[in-house]
Write an enzyme that holds these catalytic residues in place. Structure first.
Site, PDB file in Angstrom:
ATOM      1  N   GLU A 122      -9.767   7.507   3.080  1.00  0.00           N
ATOM      2  CA  GLU A 122     -10.750   6.602   3.667  1.00  0.00           C
ATOM      3  C   GLU A 122      -9.998   5.366   4.144  1.00  0.00           C
ATOM      4  O   GLU A 122      -8.929   5.047   3.635  1.00  0.00           O
ATOM      5  CB  GLU A 122     -11.777   6.192   2.607  1.00  0.00           C
ATOM      6  CG  GLU A 122     -11.352   5.037   1.680  1.00  0.00           C
ATOM      7  CD  GLU A 122     -10.141   5.324   0.800  1.00  0.00           C
ATOM      8  OE1 GLU A 122      -9.827   6.513   0.604  1.00  0.00           O
ATOM      9  OE2 GLU A 122      -9.494   4.366   0.340  1.00  0.00           O
ATOM     10  N   LYS A 131       0.814  -1.222   0.000  1.00  0.00           N
ATOM     11  CA  LYS A 131       0.000   0.000   0.000  1.00  0.00           C
ATOM     12  C   LYS A 131       0.845   1.267   0.000  1.00  0.00           C
ATOM     13  O   LYS A 131       0.493   2.278  -0.592  1.00  0.00           O
ATOM     14  CB  LYS A 131      -0.945   0.006   1.200  1.00  0.00           C
ATOM     15  CG  LYS A 131      -2.124  -0.929   1.010  1.00  0.00           C
ATOM     16  CD  LYS A 131      -3.268  -0.563   1.926  1.00  0.00           C
ATOM     17  CE  LYS A 131      -4.522  -1.345   1.570  1.00  0.00           C
ATOM     18  NZ  LYS A 131      -4.407  -2.779   1.948  1.00  0.00           N
ATOM     19  N   SER A 154       1.634  -9.710  -1.104  1.00  0.00           N
ATOM     20  CA  SER A 154       1.297  -8.291  -0.942  1.00  0.00           C
ATOM     21  C   SER A 154       1.601  -7.734   0.441  1.00  0.00           C
ATOM     22  O   SER A 154       1.818  -6.536   0.596  1.00  0.00           O
ATOM     23  CB  SER A 154      -0.185  -8.065  -1.282  1.00  0.00           C
ATOM     24  OG  SER A 154      -1.007  -8.893  -0.484  1.00  0.00           O
TER      25      SER A 154
HETATM   26  C1  LIG Z   1      -5.223  -3.796   1.315  1.00  0.00           C
HETATM   27  C2  LIG Z   1      -4.513  -5.055   1.030  1.00  0.00           C
HETATM   28  C3  LIG Z   1      -4.849  -5.881  -0.076  1.00  0.00           C
HETATM   29  C4  LIG Z   1      -6.004  -5.601  -0.975  1.00  0.00           C
HETATM   30  O1  LIG Z   1      -5.956  -4.433  -1.690  1.00  0.00           O
HETATM   31  P1  LIG Z   1      -5.668  -4.395  -3.258  1.00  0.00           P
HETATM   32  O2  LIG Z   1      -5.953  -2.989  -3.629  1.00  0.00           O
HETATM   33  O3  LIG Z   1      -6.576  -5.370  -3.919  1.00  0.00           O
HETATM   34  O4  LIG Z   1      -4.249  -4.769  -3.432  1.00  0.00           O
HETATM   35  C5  LIG Z   1      -4.092  -7.014  -0.309  1.00  0.00           C
HETATM   36  N1  LIG Z   1      -3.070  -7.360   0.483  1.00  0.00           N
HETATM   37  C6  LIG Z   1      -2.717  -6.606   1.553  1.00  0.00           C
HETATM   38  C7  LIG Z   1      -1.569  -7.046   2.395  1.00  0.00           C
HETATM   39  C8  LIG Z   1      -3.423  -5.436   1.857  1.00  0.00           C
HETATM   40  O5  LIG Z   1      -3.071  -4.708   2.929  1.00  0.00           O
END
Ligand SMILES: *Cc1c(COP(=O)(O)O)cnc(C)c1O
Length: 389
Positions: A112, A90, A371
């Site tokens: 948000e 993020k 992610s």
């Molecule tokens: C917020 C988040 C997501 C989902 O958000 P996307 O916009 O779909 O990437 C995925 N993985 C993690 C670790 C997150 O914090």
């Protein structure tokens, strides 16, 4: 995607901007700024500087040797967004947008947040740049995520609980938009995923595409060729579109997005306009948006980025679902075989890779976008596993 269609913010029939005229003016101004700065050498070098010095990029591309041996099929690599400062992808987007805000002279940033992850990333960057930060959060969410509220406050942000409507993420977005329209001269709205009206989906993709820019180079260095499959979890779609971006024009690379089976927007959605843009939407039998549920708060997002709807429709990307059980299994499997505790969101992508790898030959390569890290989820998983026993 041609430059012209990107400028208008359409991806096939999806995307666009369906908002009141006063908000459209603000968005036009934002689009103009984004296209002016995105390739400006000074802007780019400042963005790269903070990616390196503050976030700790580039993130490694790690071969999961024991996992690969255990699965007995394709070789599994992990793109380590979990190692970024604040623990997920993020911050890549937050950093890019906050530098735009700085360029424009805005001193105040609003955002948000649902579970609080985007709010924490935004508050972090605002603290670094000494900017005023206001986070809108559904009142219900502030109660469920009290620790994240404290985190944001610790970082100097003001968290505004929104009790209108159901007191959830959608209501927080509405309040943030109203604030933006009232204060756009000194305020920047820092949106957290590849959703919303133009230019947000294009802008967020641009800042997240650093993920695949790096992974492509790293894969060529390590394996001398491209991956056969790229897998990413999909909430609003920002980590997935960033992980796909530099492979979109590589037809040999399969792109796979993974959703929770109880928030399967791409798998079961229909085209509709929601939250100011056209995309696939989950509707109930009355044509109203259907509530979603996910054990991973970051995937419990009511919308989906319009470019994913387009990639689904055009067949360039595939989207599949996994169950909570598969996600919990993957969460534990990666922890045990690699010493990496993944975020529950990321564990969705891992879960799909666990199913796919054994069906592919050993000379194939799967790249999983990890992610985020799972420290934030350990207590929740502890409770879920204990309950199941
Ligand atoms: C917020 C988040 C997501 C989902 O958000 P996307 O916009 O779909 O990437 C995925 N993985 C993690 C670790 C997150 O914090």
């Amino acid at each position: 995607m041609t430059a012209a269609s990107e400028r208008e913010g359409y991806f096939g029939q999806f995307g666009g901007s369906f908002v009141p005229p006063e908000l459209q003016e603000v968005l036009d101004y934002l689009a103009e700024q984004f296209f002016r700065y995105k390739d400006d050498p000074e802007f780019v070098s400042e963005y790269r500087y903070y990616l390196r010095e503050y976030i700790g990029r580039e993130s490694p591309l790690t071969f999961a040797r024991r996992l690969t041996e255990m699965l007995g099929g394709a070789r599994v690599y992990l793109k380590r967004e979990d190692l970024n400062h604040t623990g997920s992808h993020k911050i890549n987007n937050v950093l890019g947008q906050i530098l735009l805000a700085k360029r424009r002279g805005a001193r105040r940033v609003i955002a948000e947040t649902g579970a609080g992850q985007h709010g924490v990333a935004t508050a972090t960057a605002c603290a670094m740049f000494g900017m005023e930060c206001v986070i809108y959060m559904g009142a219900e969410d502030t109660r469920r995520q009290a620790l994240n509220v404290f985190r944001m406050e610790l970082l100097g942000a003001r968290v505004v609980p929104v009790s209108k409507g159901q007191g959830r993420l959608k209501d927080a977005v509405d309040e943030a938009l109203a604030d933006l329209v009232a204060n756009y001269r000194n305020t920047f709205y820092l949106l957290g995923s590849a959703v919303g009206p133009h230019p947000y989906p294009t802008m967020v993709k641009h800042f997240q595409s650093i993920i695949s820019e790096e992974s492509k180079r790293q894969m060529l260095e390590k394996e001398g060729r491209l991956p056969d499959v790229v897998v990413a979890c999909v909430g609003g779609g920002s980590n997935a579109i960033g992980a796909f971006a530099h492979y979109l024009d590589e037809p040999t690379v399969r792109l796979i997005g993974v959703e929770p089976d109880q928030a399967a927007t791409l798998t079961q959605g229909v085209p509709a306009v929601l939250h100011g843009f056209r995309s696939l939407v989950l509707l109930d039998e009355h044509g109203n948006p259907r509530p979603t549920y996910s054990i991973a708060a970051g995937l419990d997002y009511p919308g989906i980025g319009p470019e994913h709807s387009y990639l689904k429709e055009s067949g360039r990307a595939e989207y599949h679902t996994v169950t909570n059980e598969e996600v919990l299994e993957a969460f534990q499997m990666l922890s045990r075989t690699k010493g990496i505790i993944p975020a529950l969101e990321s564990a969705h992508a891992v879960a799909y890779a666990l199913k796919l790898a054994p069906t592919l030959d050993r000379d194939k390569i799967i790249l999983v976008n990890l992610s985020g890290r799972g420290d934030k989820d350990v207590e929740q998983v502890f409770r879920m596993i204990r309950q199941a026993q």
